[in-house]
Scaffold this motif. Structure first.
Motif, PDB file in Angstrom:
ATOM      1  N   VAL A   1      -3.537   6.130  -1.039  1.00 45.51           N
ATOM      2  CA  VAL A   1      -2.922   6.226   0.023  1.00 45.51           C
ATOM      3  C   VAL A   1      -2.825   4.838   0.482  1.00 45.51           C
TER       4      VAL A   1
ATOM      5  N   SER B   1      -0.348   2.163   3.413  1.00 43.67           N
ATOM      6  CA  SER B   1       0.301   1.998   4.700  1.00 43.67           C
ATOM      7  C   SER B   1       1.602   1.174   4.778  1.00 43.67           C
TER       8      SER B   1
ATOM      9  N   LYS C   1       0.963   6.112   6.917  1.00 43.57           N
ATOM     10  CA  LYS C   1       0.280   6.220   5.600  1.00 43.57           C
ATOM     11  C   LYS C   1       0.832   7.242   4.891  1.00 43.57           C
TER      12      LYS C   1
END
Length: 153
Positions: free
Chosen positions: A23, A25, A89
């Motif tokens: 993950v 951003s 995100k």
């Protein structure tokens, strides 16, 4: 039999969830410049630059081509323009070619700003590794990696 079917469904669900595990951003991408490992090794002048709203492909002839993008936690059914330019995100990178309307969605397999590498897995199965530029990585290290044909850009 019902118990076996339930177990199979749970396993398939787990596999789907773990498909994209990294993950990041949008702020991780903003202001960065990247080349595929092949472009880097070939000392190509082609590179990709990320702004808050677009990925800009800088071509060797000096022209550019910009595509809106965003990050998502799920694979979208259609491109969501309301997410473009918003700090998001996600474990999926979603981009649209504004000329053709083609949507590209890839899982983020690896993102390491320290080692300056990002690997995206496209839906067709190709893994493309990008090198953040500038970098100290020695050239000619891309042998055996698949190359994404971006001639349509």
């Amino acid at each position: 039999m019902k118990h076996l079917i339930s177990i199979i469904c749970v396993l398939l669900g787990c596999i789907n969830i773990t498909k994209a595990q990294v993950v990041i951003s949008t702020s991780d991408l903003i202001g960065t410049k990247w080349q595929t490992t092949k472009q880097y090794d070939d000392q190509s002048k082609v590179y990709y630059e990320y702004t808050q709203e677009k990925r800009i492909k800088h071509k060797s002839n000096g022209s550019t081509f910009a595509s809106p993008y965003y990050l998502s936690n799920t694979i979208p059914a259609k491109f969501d323009y309301t997410k473009v330019g918003i700090i998001t995100k996600g474990c999926y990178y979603v981009e649209i070619n504004p000329k053709s309307g083609t949507i590209y969605c890839c899982s983020i397999e690896r993102f390491d700003k320290t080692n300056k590498k990002m690997t995206l897995k496209y839906v067709d199965g190709d893994d493309i590794t990008y090198i953040m530029i500038p970098t100290n990585k020695p050239r000619n290290q891309s042998a055996g990696e698949s190359v994404l044909d971006e001639s349509i850009w």
